[in-house]
Design an enzyme around this catalytic site. Structure first.
Site, mmCIF file in Angstrom:
data_model
loop_
_atom_site.group_PDB
_atom_site.id
_atom_site.type_symbol
_atom_site.label_atom_id
_atom_site.label_comp_id
_atom_site.label_asym_id
_atom_site.label_seq_id
_atom_site.Cartn_x
_atom_site.Cartn_y
_atom_site.Cartn_z
ATOM 1 N N HIS A 9 0.802 -1.221 0.000
ATOM 2 C CA HIS A 9 0.000 0.000 0.000
ATOM 3 C C HIS A 9 0.838 1.276 0.000
ATOM 4 O O HIS A 9 0.298 2.371 -0.170
ATOM 5 C CB HIS A 9 -0.982 0.001 1.173
ATOM 6 C CG HIS A 9 -2.290 0.659 0.856
ATOM 7 N ND1 HIS A 9 -3.437 0.452 1.570
ATOM 8 C CD2 HIS A 9 -2.643 1.536 -0.123
ATOM 9 C CE1 HIS A 9 -4.424 1.163 1.061
ATOM 10 N NE2 HIS A 9 -3.965 1.836 0.025
ATOM 11 N N ASP B 285 -10.093 -0.296 3.600
ATOM 12 C CA ASP B 285 -8.921 -0.906 4.217
ATOM 13 C C ASP B 285 -9.220 -1.292 5.667
ATOM 14 O O ASP B 285 -10.003 -0.618 6.347
ATOM 15 C CB ASP B 285 -7.784 0.129 4.193
ATOM 16 C CG ASP B 285 -6.396 -0.467 4.377
ATOM 17 O OD1 ASP B 285 -6.281 -1.555 4.960
ATOM 18 O OD2 ASP B 285 -5.433 0.186 3.943
ATOM 19 N N HIS C 299 -6.917 -1.038 7.804
ATOM 20 C CA HIS C 299 -6.001 -0.165 8.533
ATOM 21 C C HIS C 299 -6.197 1.292 8.115
ATOM 22 O O HIS C 299 -6.696 1.567 7.025
ATOM 23 C CB HIS C 299 -4.553 -0.582 8.267
ATOM 24 C CG HIS C 299 -4.294 -2.039 8.514
ATOM 25 N ND1 HIS C 299 -4.433 -3.002 7.523
ATOM 26 C CD2 HIS C 299 -3.928 -2.698 9.631
ATOM 27 C CE1 HIS C 299 -4.150 -4.198 8.032
ATOM 28 N NE2 HIS C 299 -3.846 -4.045 9.309
ATOM 29 N N ASP D 98 -3.557 3.451 7.869
ATOM 30 C CA ASP D 98 -2.360 3.863 7.129
ATOM 31 C C ASP D 98 -2.016 5.323 7.394
ATOM 32 O O ASP D 98 -1.624 6.072 6.498
ATOM 33 C CB ASP D 98 -2.530 3.599 5.628
ATOM 34 C CG ASP D 98 -2.602 2.107 5.321
ATOM 35 O OD1 ASP D 98 -2.193 1.301 6.167
ATOM 36 O OD2 ASP D 98 -3.080 1.745 4.231
ATOM 37 N N HIS E 219 4.240 1.006 4.243
ATOM 38 C CA HIS E 219 2.877 0.701 3.761
ATOM 39 C C HIS E 219 1.815 1.056 4.805
ATOM 40 O O HIS E 219 0.627 1.060 4.475
ATOM 41 C CB HIS E 219 2.767 -0.762 3.302
ATOM 42 C CG HIS E 219 2.609 -1.778 4.391
ATOM 43 N ND1 HIS E 219 2.025 -3.011 4.184
ATOM 44 C CD2 HIS E 219 2.970 -1.770 5.691
ATOM 45 C CE1 HIS E 219 2.019 -3.701 5.310
ATOM 46 N NE2 HIS E 219 2.601 -2.979 6.236
ATOM 47 N N ASP F 7 -7.450 -1.786 -0.435
ATOM 48 C CA ASP F 7 -6.527 -2.785 0.091
ATOM 49 C C ASP F 7 -7.315 -4.074 0.276
ATOM 50 O O ASP F 7 -8.345 -4.084 0.947
ATOM 51 C CB ASP F 7 -5.974 -2.287 1.433
ATOM 52 C CG ASP F 7 -4.850 -3.154 1.979
ATOM 53 O OD1 ASP F 7 -4.904 -4.380 1.796
ATOM 54 O OD2 ASP F 7 -3.939 -2.598 2.626
ATOM 55 N N ASP G 102 -6.860 -6.409 2.154
ATOM 56 C CA ASP G 102 -7.044 -6.826 3.543
ATOM 57 C C ASP G 102 -8.249 -6.145 4.199
ATOM 58 O O ASP G 102 -8.587 -6.440 5.342
ATOM 59 C CB ASP G 102 -5.771 -6.655 4.375
ATOM 60 C CG ASP G 102 -5.410 -5.222 4.722
ATOM 61 O OD1 ASP G 102 -6.277 -4.346 4.775
ATOM 62 O OD2 ASP G 102 -4.206 -4.975 4.975
ATOM 63 N N GLU H 68 -1.942 -4.937 -2.189
ATOM 64 C CA GLU H 68 -1.638 -5.932 -1.152
ATOM 65 C C GLU H 68 -2.036 -7.371 -1.509
ATOM 66 O O GLU H 68 -2.189 -8.215 -0.631
ATOM 67 C CB GLU H 68 -2.231 -5.532 0.205
ATOM 68 C CG GLU H 68 -1.666 -4.233 0.782
ATOM 69 C CD GLU H 68 -0.255 -4.368 1.372
ATOM 70 O OE1 GLU H 68 0.265 -5.498 1.409
ATOM 71 O OE2 GLU H 68 0.306 -3.333 1.787
#
Length: 300
Positions: free
Chosen positions: A100, A123, A125, A127, A140, A227, A229, A272
């Protein structure tokens, strides 16, 4: 939606410490992204992959705790120039990651063409880490902060300007793993976040509709940074930092379908995908399926 698509591979695996995500662009192509989008009558140009320099293991940048800073910055400068050139041609840049950290380059190349670029960050997360708040030093986990003008100047100034985006034009969807420093920054900047708690309570339909309405009169373009994830690991196992309890495959298709109907997305990246950690290229196939929905594929 712009019918002219430029696919740009960004085989970056230096923004984190699990190898294999550099093969993400190849896995997504192998899963049939070009054929899928051509069926939707898009004019596709696959520009191949940008070059990512590998670090000299004998050399360590002593003045920064950030992992592979020099190479990550160099790769993102190249990606920013490539994306910028495609936007200038009137084409939609679709970037395939890679980890990412490549969002730094994508946004640097796109944002200069808009007065108020909106960002949907799909996402697990936030980030939003910096060298001070990151537990790992992995870049990332920093691209959204960098794009807001927060972080190491070698990353913040990629593309020759900063900040790329404004906090009030950002929406994070699917967050369920936020570090303390990220939580503080979210509160300080007033960033709109839909955690899994909100998604479960409201439903994806309401979350996306609210997001579209939130951005509608504020921005002149919207970049989607997805992303894999963000999805639950059962649906997308081939990612470097899986977090249980994520968005489902079907919820994610609904989100993409609604964004397609709203016709607000002007650039995008899917990141990712790590085929080494995957099951029979399942995660890359999921990515291609979501791209199909984003670009107007319908069930009937």
């Amino acid at each position: 939606m712009n019918r002219k698509l430029s696919i740009i591979g960004a085989p970056m695996d230096l923004g984190q410490n699990r190898r294999g995500v550099d093969m993400g662009p190849s896995a997504i192509r192998y899963a049939g992204v070009v054929e899928r989008l051509e069926q939707l009558q898009y004019d596709i140009e696959d520009l191949g992959d940008i070059h990512i320099s590998q670090p000299d293991r004998k050399e360590v940048i002593e003045d920064s705790p950030l992992r592979n800073l020099y190479e990550v910055a160099k790769g993102n400068e190249q990606l920013a120039m490539t994306v910028d050139a495609e936007v200038q041609k009137g084409r939609f840049p679709l970037v395939l990651g890679g980890d990412h950290s490549i969002a730094i380059g994508s946004l640097a190349g796109v944002a200069k063409h808009y007065q108020n670029l909106g960002v949907i960050w799909y996402d697990a997360h936030g980030d939003l880490n910096t060298s001070e708040t990151s537990p790992s030093g992995n870049i990332h986990g920093m691209p959204l902060a960098v794009s807001l003008g927060i972080g190491d100047e070698r990353l913040v100034n990629i593309g020759g300007y900063e900040p790329k985006i404004k906090a009030e034009n950002v929406i994070i969807i699917g967050a369920r793993s936020l570090d303390e420093g990220e939580k503080e920054l979210i509160k300080e900047k007033g960033i709109k976040v839909y955690t899994m708690h909100e998604i479960d309570r409201l439903g994806m339909n309401k979350v996306i509709q609210e997001s579209i309405n939130y951005l509608a009169n504020k921005v002149d373009g919207v970049h989607l940074s997805l992303d894999l994830d963000g999805l639950d690991p059962q649906d997308a196992p081939g990612v470097g930092t899986p977090v249980m309890g994520g968005m489902s495959y079907r919820e994610s298709h609904l989100a993409m379908e609604m964004l397609a109907e709203a016709d607000i997305i002007t650039s995008a990246e899917f990141v990712e995908v790590n085929p080494i950690l995957d099951e029979k290229n399942k995660t890359a196939s999921v990515a291609v399926g979501l791209m199909g929905s984003l670009f107007g594929e319908k069930l009937k």
